[in-house]
Scaffold this motif. Structure first.
Motif, mmCIF file in Angstrom:
data_model
loop_
_atom_site.group_PDB
_atom_site.id
_atom_site.type_symbol
_atom_site.label_atom_id
_atom_site.label_comp_id
_atom_site.label_asym_id
_atom_site.label_seq_id
_atom_site.Cartn_x
_atom_site.Cartn_y
_atom_site.Cartn_z
ATOM 1 N N UNK A 1 0.839 -1.187 0.000
ATOM 2 C CA UNK A 1 0.000 0.000 0.000
ATOM 3 C C UNK A 1 0.880 1.246 0.000
ATOM 4 N N UNK A 2 0.402 2.268 -0.679
ATOM 5 C CA UNK A 2 1.137 3.532 -0.769
ATOM 6 C C UNK A 2 0.181 4.687 -0.531
ATOM 7 N N UNK A 3 0.675 5.714 0.142
ATOM 8 C CA UNK A 3 -0.104 6.925 0.381
ATOM 9 C C UNK A 3 0.821 8.119 0.195
ATOM 10 N N UNK A 4 0.365 9.097 -0.585
ATOM 11 C CA UNK A 4 1.219 10.248 -0.853
ATOM 12 C C UNK A 4 0.420 11.533 -1.006
ATOM 13 N N UNK A 5 1.109 12.646 -0.827
ATOM 14 C CA UNK A 5 0.534 13.973 -1.040
ATOM 15 C C UNK A 5 1.548 14.811 -1.810
ATOM 16 N N UNK A 6 1.039 15.700 -2.670
ATOM 17 C CA UNK A 6 1.931 16.514 -3.484
ATOM 18 C C UNK A 6 1.358 17.912 -3.657
#
Length: 338
Positions: A37-42
């Motif tokens: 699982x991956x979670x990101x913000x940009x």
């Protein structure tokens, strides 16, 4: 094995020509011992009437067998004013950062990039602009040990007819902790390598019916030498159809042995109308003895919303033409403006 993949992406425009977003990705085969699982913000901030841009992201991954050091992030900055351009970036990737539904070329690194350009107008009637400047990249592991250093200096001239001609010098340092096979039965051993080379580059104006991009490069290479030629020729056969052919040849002479590689690629794009086009690409590589093809149909059914149909095919050319793999993909996007 049967596996579920899911991706959620949300982006919102803010300020003037800026945006922020989040992304969540899940790969789940239905087993507690195997998931990713991956979670990101940009964010992307365009300031001072787009003269300054600040971009960045932060992300974290979860896998059953990888704990700690599982995050990554980047912050970059560029500024343009008059005849000067400058940019800088910092990238930090943890040792266990592993977004399996994606691609990370190198983990356990910190990378620093800095570049600058001086672009004055030409004083001769046939020269439109000059472009000169350095680019510096410094990459270490997360303990601060140097792994890669790359210094590049280039000088380009933009002619009034739209063509670019330039010289580039590049010097690299590479620390190899493991040997790798660069060609069949030819390995680059563990060591510290420092090498550089010059290249001559030509980029003709893309407005012509026939355009050419080419380069010739020679210099040292992992304890030996390398000579490389590449060219890309584009043909605008009509206002709807464009065809490009690119070819690359590398001659490498090393203490462990010599080899020659060839690469040939063909691509085309045909536009039925501004909202519907088809694009194709076929590439052959003599080193891997593989032929790969990619074909895409894109339909824009409303502003900001698209439908894509993609077909990929790979053949092995070592003993004839044997199919290795193929895939069909469908994608749709919807732009929601409230």
């Amino acid at each position: 094995e049967r596996t579920n993949f899911s991706v959620f992406r949300l982006r919102r425009d803010i300020l003037d020509r800026s945006n922020v977003g989040i992304i969540a990705i899940n790969r789940d085969p239905g087993e507690e011992t195997d998931f990713n699982r991956s979670l990101g913000a940009d964010f992307n901030l365009s300031l001072l009437q787009s003269a300054m841009n600040i971009r960045g992201f932060g992300a974290k991954t979860w896998s059953p067998d990888l704990r700690g050091e599982d995050y990554g992030g980047q912050l970059s900055f560029d500024y343009r004013t008059g005849v000067f351009e400058t940019s800088a970036s910092y990238l930090d990737i943890g040792e266990n950062f592993d977004p399996e539904v994606g691609f990370v070329p190198r983990s356990d690194i910190r990378r620093y990039n800095v570049s600058g350009r001086y672009r004055p107008l030409g004083r001769h009637p046939w020269i439109r602009r000059y472009s000169f400047g350095p680019q510096f990249s410094y990459l270490t592991d997360r303990d601060g040990v140097l792994q890669t250093r790359d210094i590049e200096i280039s000088l380009f001239v933009n002619l009034e007819v739209g063509d670019w001609i330039g010289l580039r010098y590049r010097h690299r340092f590479e620390r190899l902790d493991e040997s790798f096979e660069i060609h069949e039965d030819i390995d680059i051993p563990v060591d510290d390598y420092s090498f550089g080379g010059f290249s001559l580059n030509l980029f003709s104006s893309q407005s012509r019916r026939i355009s050419v991009r080419g380069s010739a490069e020679t210099g040292n290479f992992f304890g030996g030498t390398r000579t490389r030629f590449s060219t890309d020729v584009g043909f605008k056969l009509s206002h709807r159809l464009t065809v490009e052919v690119d070819y690359e040849i590398n001659r490498v002479d090393l203490p462990q042995g010599d080899f020659l590689t060839n690469g040939l690629g063909n691509r085309f794009i045909y536009s039925f109308n501004p909202d519907l086009y088809i694009r194709g690409f076929v590439q052959w590589n003599s080193k891997d003895e593989m032929v790969g093809g990619n074909f895409l149909i894109n339909y824009k059914y409303r502003p900001g919303s698209d439908i894509y149909l993609v077909y990929n095919q790979v053949w092995d050319t070592e003993d004839g033409l044997d199919q290795k793999q193929h895939s069909v993909q469908f994608k749709t996007t919807y732009f929601w403006n409230r």
